[in-house]
Scaffold this motif. Structure first.
Motif, short mmCIF file in Angstrom:
data_model
loop_
_atom_site.label_atom_id
_atom_site.label_comp_id
_atom_site.label_asym_id
_atom_site.label_seq_id
_atom_site.Cartn_x
_atom_site.Cartn_y
_atom_site.Cartn_z
N LEU A 248 -19.57 -0.61 2.50
CA LEU A 248 -19.24 0.00 1.22
C LEU A 248 -17.75 0.36 1.15
N LEU A 249 -17.22 0.87 2.25
CA LEU A 249 -15.81 1.21 2.29
C LEU A 249 -14.93 -0.02 2.14
N GLN A 250 -15.33 -1.13 2.77
CA GLN A 250 -14.58 -2.38 2.61
C GLN A 250 -14.59 -2.84 1.16
N THR A 251 -15.77 -2.72 0.51
CA THR A 251 -15.85 -3.11 -0.91
C THR A 251 -14.94 -2.24 -1.77
N LEU A 252 -14.99 -0.92 -1.53
CA LEU A 252 -14.14 -0.02 -2.30
C LEU A 252 -12.66 -0.29 -2.07
N ILE A 253 -12.30 -0.57 -0.81
CA ILE A 253 -10.90 -0.85 -0.50
C ILE A 253 -10.44 -2.12 -1.19
N LEU A 254 -11.30 -3.16 -1.16
CA LEU A 254 -10.94 -4.42 -1.80
C LEU A 254 -10.79 -4.24 -3.31
N HIS A 255 -11.75 -3.54 -3.92
CA HIS A 255 -11.66 -3.31 -5.37
C HIS A 255 -10.42 -2.47 -5.71
N HIS A 256 -10.20 -1.41 -4.95
CA HIS A 256 -9.02 -0.56 -5.21
C HIS A 256 -7.73 -1.35 -5.00
N ARG A 257 -7.71 -2.20 -3.97
CA ARG A 257 -6.52 -2.99 -3.70
C ARG A 257 -6.24 -3.95 -4.84
N LEU A 258 -7.31 -4.62 -5.37
CA LEU A 258 -7.11 -5.54 -6.49
C LEU A 258 -6.63 -4.79 -7.73
N THR A 259 -7.24 -3.61 -8.00
CA THR A 259 -6.82 -2.84 -9.17
C THR A 259 -5.38 -2.37 -9.04
N VAL A 260 -5.05 -1.85 -7.87
CA VAL A 260 -3.68 -1.38 -7.65
C VAL A 260 -2.69 -2.54 -7.69
N GLN A 261 -3.11 -3.71 -7.15
CA GLN A 261 -2.21 -4.86 -7.15
C GLN A 261 -1.91 -5.33 -8.57
N THR A 262 -2.94 -5.30 -9.45
CA THR A 262 -2.71 -5.68 -10.85
C THR A 262 -1.74 -4.73 -11.53
N ASP A 263 -1.97 -3.43 -11.34
CA ASP A 263 -1.06 -2.45 -11.94
C ASP A 263 0.35 -2.59 -11.36
N LEU A 264 0.41 -2.86 -10.04
CA LEU A 264 1.72 -3.00 -9.41
C LEU A 264 2.46 -4.23 -9.93
N ASP A 265 1.71 -5.34 -10.09
CA ASP A 265 2.35 -6.55 -10.64
C ASP A 265 2.83 -6.31 -12.06
N LYS A 266 2.05 -5.58 -12.84
CA LYS A 266 2.46 -5.29 -14.22
C LYS A 266 3.73 -4.44 -14.23
N LYS A 267 3.77 -3.43 -13.36
CA LYS A 267 4.97 -2.59 -13.28
C LYS A 267 6.18 -3.40 -12.83
#
Length: 367
Positions: A248-267
């Protein structure tokens, strides 16, 4: 629970506690309630088998015979231990006598008693070694050709033996008493300084105390085993839950990483767009500064008008070029025959221009 498991409960007349009863009937098997739920037929087999065997896996008749054999063995063992303990106690008395002879003066009667007893023990041991058992071959030659009768001739005199036998109970009782008091002192060192009467009274309760301590140790050992089994099961459950948590932690980390990566790319994109706009504005500013340093305002205005005029002419030329290219493309569609006519037309056109030029020159010359 599945229908087969329900049928098993009805058939055996069991309630929902069937799984617990099966597990308690076979404590040595590494089974869990989940295993029994997943395999109802195997649970049924174990429930039926539990009616014919005990917790150790033995059948009832075999268990009865084993208990009888165990009782007989215990009886023979107690008898053997009784004679063995008596024999070793007598040997200890002889050894103690030998030690006392080197440290103090021993009365003659005590010396005679110990020597007689030592000799009797030695003869008895030799006789036992020479006496053939029921399983040996009677025709087998004896050791050194000796027989028990030969060894019995080495016994002390009958008078000394009778005197020794009369003194054995008293001497053995004293020896055992001293040994028991030593054991009591070893078990409870604090009681060593107490009086002999109090030690004897406490010695009478030593056996019960030792049995109590033994039962307590066995109970603690059994409790330790139960705790070990419980700890193993809890460890398995803990590892299972820990694995689920890690997934579950791996899933959350992957989802959070993808979300943060999208926001980071946008910024980052917004940052680079702003930076490019700033660089363009800076370039325009530098160009204007260079123009102001190089030309006057009137010259710049004249250059702008010239640039506008040239751009208009460039647009007109591009439009004319596109029109000619369209016409040329339409001519190319007609094929090679039209190309020959076009070449002939160009040739005639050139001849006409040449003749027109010649006529103009001739006319100008005649004037």
């Amino acid at each position: 629970m599945s229908s087969s498991a329900e049928a098993t409960n009805v058939l055996l007349g069991k309630s929902d506690s069937l799984h617990q009863e099966v597990l308690s009937s076979f404590p040595l098997c590494d089974l869990t309630e989940e295993d029994l739920i997943e395999n109802p037929q195997f649970c049924k087999l174990l429930a039926i088998l539990a009616q014919h065997v005990d917790q150790s896996g033995l059948t009832v008749p075999l268990k009865t015979e084993l208990d009888k054999a165990e009782q007989k063995l215990q009886s023979q063992r107690r008898q053997w231990l009784r004679f063995e303990s008596l024999y070793r106690s007598l040997q200890e008395m002889v050894q103690d006598q030998r030690v006392r002879k080197h440290h103090a003066t021993v009365p003659p009667d005590q010396t005679m008693f110990c020597e007689t007893m030592e000799r009797c023990l030695l003869v008895a041991q030799c006789v036992r070694q020479l006496d053939p058992s029921s399983t040996t071959n009677p025709d087998q030659p004896s050791v050194l050709g000796l027989s028990p009768e030969h060894v019995m001739e080495l016994m002390p005199s009958e008078k000394n033996v009778q005197r020794m036998k009369q003194s054995v109970p008293q001497q053995l009782e004293k020896h055992l008493k001293d040994k028991s008091l030593s054991l009591l002192s070893y078990y409870q060192p604090d009681w060593e300084s107490e009086s002999e009467g109090l030690k004897v009274m406490k010695l009478s309760h030593l056996s019960a105390q030792l049995d109590k301590d033994k039962k307590r140790a066995a109970s603690l050992q059994e409790h330790n085993k139960e705790n070990t089994v419980l700890l193993q099961r809890q460890s398995q459950l803990y590892l299972t839950e820990l694995t689920k948590c890690i997934q579950l932690l791996q899933t959350l980390i992957l989802h959070h990483r993808l979300t943060v990566q999208t926001d980071l790319d946008k910024k980052k994109l917004e940052y680079f767009e702003g930076k490019c706009e700033l660089v363009l504005q800076k370039i325009k500013t530098e160009m204007l500064e260079i123009q102001l340093e190089t030309y006057t305002p009137d010259t710049i205005a004249a250059h702008k008008k010239m640039r506008e005029k040239l751009e208009c002419e460039q647009k007109a030329c591009k439009a004319e070029k596109q029109s000619v290219e369209l016409k040329l493309a339409s001519f190319e569609i007609l094929g090679k025959e039209f190309q020959a006519l076009a070449e002939e037309y160009c040739r005639l056109r050139q001849e006409m221009e040449v003749k027109s030029w010649a006529v103009k020159e001739f006319t100008h010359y005649n004037k």
